[in-house]
Write a protein that holds these residues in place. Structure first.
Motif, PDB file in Angstrom:
ATOM      1  N   VAL A 170      11.212  23.157  29.635  1.00  0.00           N
ATOM      2  CA  VAL A 170      11.339  23.651  28.087  1.00  0.00           C
ATOM      3  C   VAL A 170      12.912  23.283  27.671  1.00  0.00           C
ATOM      4  N   ILE A 171      12.854  22.802  26.628  1.00  0.00           N
ATOM      5  CA  ILE A 171      14.177  22.701  25.913  1.00  0.00           C
ATOM      6  C   ILE A 171      13.885  23.092  24.370  1.00  0.00           C
ATOM      7  N   GLU A 172      14.454  23.879  23.897  1.00  0.00           N
ATOM      8  CA  GLU A 172      14.288  24.662  22.760  1.00  0.00           C
ATOM      9  C   GLU A 172      14.381  23.677  21.641  1.00  0.00           C
ATOM     10  N   TYR A 173      13.883  23.467  20.502  1.00  0.00           N
ATOM     11  CA  TYR A 173      14.218  22.570  19.427  1.00  0.00           C
ATOM     12  C   TYR A 173      15.445  23.471  18.683  1.00  0.00           C
ATOM     13  N   PRO A 174      16.591  22.872  18.357  1.00  0.00           N
ATOM     14  CA  PRO A 174      17.561  23.291  17.696  1.00  0.00           C
ATOM     15  C   PRO A 174      17.633  23.250  16.349  1.00  0.00           C
ATOM     16  N   SER A 175      18.843  23.986  15.780  1.00  0.00           N
ATOM     17  CA  SER A 175      18.966  23.718  14.453  1.00  0.00           C
ATOM     18  C   SER A 175      20.117  22.523  14.350  1.00  0.00           C
ATOM     19  N   PHE A 176      19.920  21.366  13.738  1.00  0.00           N
ATOM     20  CA  PHE A 176      20.908  20.415  13.547  1.00  0.00           C
ATOM     21  C   PHE A 176      22.136  20.762  12.442  1.00  0.00           C
ATOM     22  N   TYR A 177      22.018  21.595  11.853  1.00  0.00           N
ATOM     23  CA  TYR A 177      22.875  22.111  10.554  1.00  0.00           C
ATOM     24  C   TYR A 177      23.850  22.713  10.607  1.00  0.00           C
ATOM     25  N   PHE A 202      -1.777  11.483  31.680  1.00  0.00           N
ATOM     26  CA  PHE A 202      -0.802  10.834  31.222  1.00  0.00           C
ATOM     27  C   PHE A 202       0.456  11.398  32.138  1.00  0.00           C
ATOM     28  N   SER A 203       0.218  12.900  32.248  1.00  0.00           N
ATOM     29  CA  SER A 203       1.292  13.498  32.897  1.00  0.00           C
ATOM     30  C   SER A 203       1.512  12.876  34.256  1.00  0.00           C
ATOM     31  N   LYS A 204       0.466  12.536  34.944  1.00  0.00           N
ATOM     32  CA  LYS A 204       0.426  12.158  36.204  1.00  0.00           C
ATOM     33  C   LYS A 204       1.422  10.663  36.261  1.00  0.00           C
ATOM     34  N   LYS A 205       1.651   9.989  35.605  1.00  0.00           N
ATOM     35  CA  LYS A 205       2.272   8.636  35.165  1.00  0.00           C
ATOM     36  C   LYS A 205       3.803   8.826  35.019  1.00  0.00           C
ATOM     37  N   ILE A 206       4.318  10.129  34.659  1.00  0.00           N
ATOM     38  CA  ILE A 206       5.605  10.041  34.356  1.00  0.00           C
ATOM     39  C   ILE A 206       6.365  11.197  34.902  1.00  0.00           C
ATOM     40  N   SER A 207       7.626  11.246  34.765  1.00  0.00           N
ATOM     41  CA  SER A 207       8.519  12.336  35.759  1.00  0.00           C
ATOM     42  C   SER A 207       8.397  13.717  35.076  1.00  0.00           C
ATOM     43  N   LYS A 208       8.703  13.869  33.806  1.00  0.00           N
ATOM     44  CA  LYS A 208       8.821  15.016  33.115  1.00  0.00           C
ATOM     45  C   LYS A 208       8.113  15.081  31.650  1.00  0.00           C
ATOM     46  N   ILE A 209       7.621  16.063  31.403  1.00  0.00           N
ATOM     47  CA  ILE A 209       7.260  16.372  29.556  1.00  0.00           C
ATOM     48  C   ILE A 209       8.208  17.416  29.265  1.00  0.00           C
ATOM     49  N   ILE A 210       9.023  17.282  28.126  1.00  0.00           N
ATOM     50  CA  ILE A 210       9.612  18.180  27.738  1.00  0.00           C
ATOM     51  C   ILE A 210       8.795  18.777  26.518  1.00  0.00           C
ATOM     52  N   VAL A 211       8.743  20.036  26.511  1.00  0.00           N
ATOM     53  CA  VAL A 211       8.006  20.782  25.306  1.00  0.00           C
ATOM     54  C   VAL A 211       9.171  21.772  24.735  1.00  0.00           C
ATOM     55  N   HIS A 212       8.877  22.577  23.607  1.00  0.00           N
ATOM     56  CA  HIS A 212       9.995  23.307  22.717  1.00  0.00           C
ATOM     57  C   HIS A 212       9.986  24.690  22.965  1.00  0.00           C
ATOM     58  N   SER A 213       8.949  25.035  23.642  1.00  0.00           N
ATOM     59  CA  SER A 213       8.722  26.596  23.920  1.00  0.00           C
ATOM     60  C   SER A 213       8.193  26.826  25.291  1.00  0.00           C
ATOM     61  N   GLU A 214       8.356  28.035  25.938  1.00  0.00           N
ATOM     62  CA  GLU A 214       7.788  28.617  27.048  1.00  0.00           C
ATOM     63  C   GLU A 214       6.254  28.815  26.848  1.00  0.00           C
ATOM     64  N   PHE A 215       5.954  29.185  25.732  1.00  0.00           N
ATOM     65  CA  PHE A 215       4.281  28.990  25.495  1.00  0.00           C
ATOM     66  C   PHE A 215       3.741  28.084  25.812  1.00  0.00           C
ATOM     67  N   THR A 216       4.178  27.049  25.105  1.00  0.00           N
ATOM     68  CA  THR A 216       3.553  25.470  25.221  1.00  0.00           C
ATOM     69  C   THR A 216       3.496  25.087  27.057  1.00  0.00           C
ATOM     70  N   LYS A 217       4.652  25.498  27.418  1.00  0.00           N
ATOM     71  CA  LYS A 217       4.611  25.246  29.024  1.00  0.00           C
ATOM     72  C   LYS A 217       3.405  26.162  29.610  1.00  0.00           C
ATOM     73  N   VAL A 218       3.527  27.302  29.319  1.00  0.00           N
ATOM     74  CA  VAL A 218       2.435  28.004  29.973  1.00  0.00           C
ATOM     75  C   VAL A 218       0.947  27.534  29.745  1.00  0.00           C
ATOM     76  N   GLU A 219       0.678  26.879  28.707  1.00  0.00           N
ATOM     77  CA  GLU A 219      -0.673  26.531  28.089  1.00  0.00           C
ATOM     78  C   GLU A 219      -0.940  25.063  29.025  1.00  0.00           C
ATOM     79  N   LEU A 220       0.314  24.425  29.084  1.00  0.00           N
ATOM     80  CA  LEU A 220       0.073  23.094  29.959  1.00  0.00           C
ATOM     81  C   LEU A 220      -0.156  23.471  31.371  1.00  0.00           C
ATOM     82  N   ASN A 221       0.607  24.403  31.977  1.00  0.00           N
ATOM     83  CA  ASN A 221       0.481  24.706  33.323  1.00  0.00           C
ATOM     84  C   ASN A 221      -1.064  25.231  33.740  1.00  0.00           C
ATOM     85  N   LYS A 222      -1.675  25.926  32.709  1.00  0.00           N
ATOM     86  CA  LYS A 222      -2.995  26.500  32.569  1.00  0.00           C
ATOM     87  C   LYS A 222      -3.849  25.282  32.947  1.00  0.00           C
TER      88      LYS A 222
END
Length: 338
Positions: A130-137, A102-122
């Motif tokens: 990477v865009i960290e999930y924030p506190s909305f409150y 699926f990743s080959k069909k789209i421009s970017k995948i956003i994840v919420h941590s560097e560790f997830t990015k590393v696992e996907l890179n592998k």
């Protein structure tokens, strides 16, 4: 940039509304129930039809976790920007293959941590942001001391487990851990359980709590934003006893971080790696109640100080919106012309 999501319930709503503050976005809410066990082969047709809805505009799919499982999708939105946010890392080989396809069909995948990015890179997925999930409150109108006094918990250590009592969130593991804790330590603790009854019902929770001599504070059902904030601030240690199948970020943990409340999480997971790297609390062996009991007891006895880094500053709403807007512009979407 069209913002599209499968649901408007719970945390989806605040996530959508926040991103819709970016001037170049158009929020398009979709209600699509996806359940493979219930739908069978129709599950894939639903995804296919949904992905074909917008073929002439830039689009950001805010929940990619269900969509990538459709194996036959062709290139999406030809000559347009397609972005998807992945909230949970795939937990088996087949899902990883489907996500890579699926990743080959789209421009970017956003994840919420560097560790997830590393696992996907592998596994060869390189178009990851990477865009960290924030506190909305906003906690500025509440004070921890006042809340604990009102609840008569000034002399207690409040251990919180917030959110629905789903199987993958491992509440039963935390309840079992109290069996292995010293009586004197247990007497200092109030276990604060707040959320919707799901896999584990209140009868079960109360039965195990009585058996293991747990001082229980329980609030079941729908939780308003105000009540959620109060329960976060009441907390002295936030516990995420999640099973390995959980695989995502934790909303309660995010709220704990921005309020400098230490967390106790499984070391084998993304949130465990995050905790150890940024000094956010302690980790225990996943799905091991005895080790959970040991580490929790040590946290209470040793009273160690945490948060020697400034990771919490990454979790602001301003940072979240700024990074999304920059991504939209860099991908040459409509934002670049506004």
């Amino acid at each position: 940039m069209y913002l599209r999501d499968l649901s408007v319930k719970g945390h989806h709503q605040i996530y959508q509304k926040s991103l819709s503050k970016i001037k170049c976005t158009i929020l398009q809410n979709d209600e699509l129930e996806l359940n493979f066990k219930k739908d069978g082969i129709k599950y894939f047709f639903k995804i296919s039809n949904y992905l074909k809805k917008i073929q002439t505009e830039d689009v950001h799919y805010l929940t990619l976790d269900f969509l990538y499982k459709y194996p036959l999708i062709k290139k999406l939105n030809k000559n347009r920007v397609v972005i998807g946010t992945l909230h949970k890392e795939p937990n088996n080989y087949l899902k990883k293959i489907l996500l890579k396809n699926f990743s080959k069909k789209i421009s970017k995948i956003i994840v919420h941590s560097e560790f997830t990015k590393v696992e996907l890179n592998k596994i060869g997925i390189l178009n990851v942001e990477v865009i960290e999930y924030p506190s909305f409150y906003d906690y500025s109108k509440l004070k921890k001391e006042d809340l604990k006094k009102y609840e008569k918990l000034e002399e207690k250590i409040v251990i919180s487990c917030l959110g629905g009592t789903r199987f993958d969130k491992g509440l039963d593991i935390l309840l079992e851990a109290f069996e292995y804790m010293d009586k004197n330590i247990k007497n200092k603790i109030v276990l604060n359980i707040v959320g919707k009854e799901e896999s584990f019902q209140r009868d079960y929770i109360q039965k195990i709590s009585k058996k293991n001599n747990i001082n229980l504070r329980e609030r079941y059902g729908f939780v308003t934003d105000e009540d959620f904030l109060k329960n976060v601030l009441l907390t002295d240690i936030m516990v995420m006893p999640y099973r390995k199948i959980f695989g995502g970020n934790s909303g309660p943990m995010t709220e704990a971080i921005v309020n400098k409340i230490p967390s106790l999480v499984p070391k084998e997971m993304n949130i465990g790696l995050l905790t150890e790297k940024y000094d956010l609390g302690e980790t225990f062996e996943a799905e091991n109640p005895q080790n959970l009991a040991k580490v929790l007891s040590e946290m209470i006895e040793e009273k160690k100080e945490y948060f020697k880094t400034e990771y919490d500053k990454k979790l602001t709403l301003d940072n979240f919106l700024k990074k999304h807007e920059e991504l939209y512009r860099n991908e040459n979407s409509l934002c670049s012309n506004r």
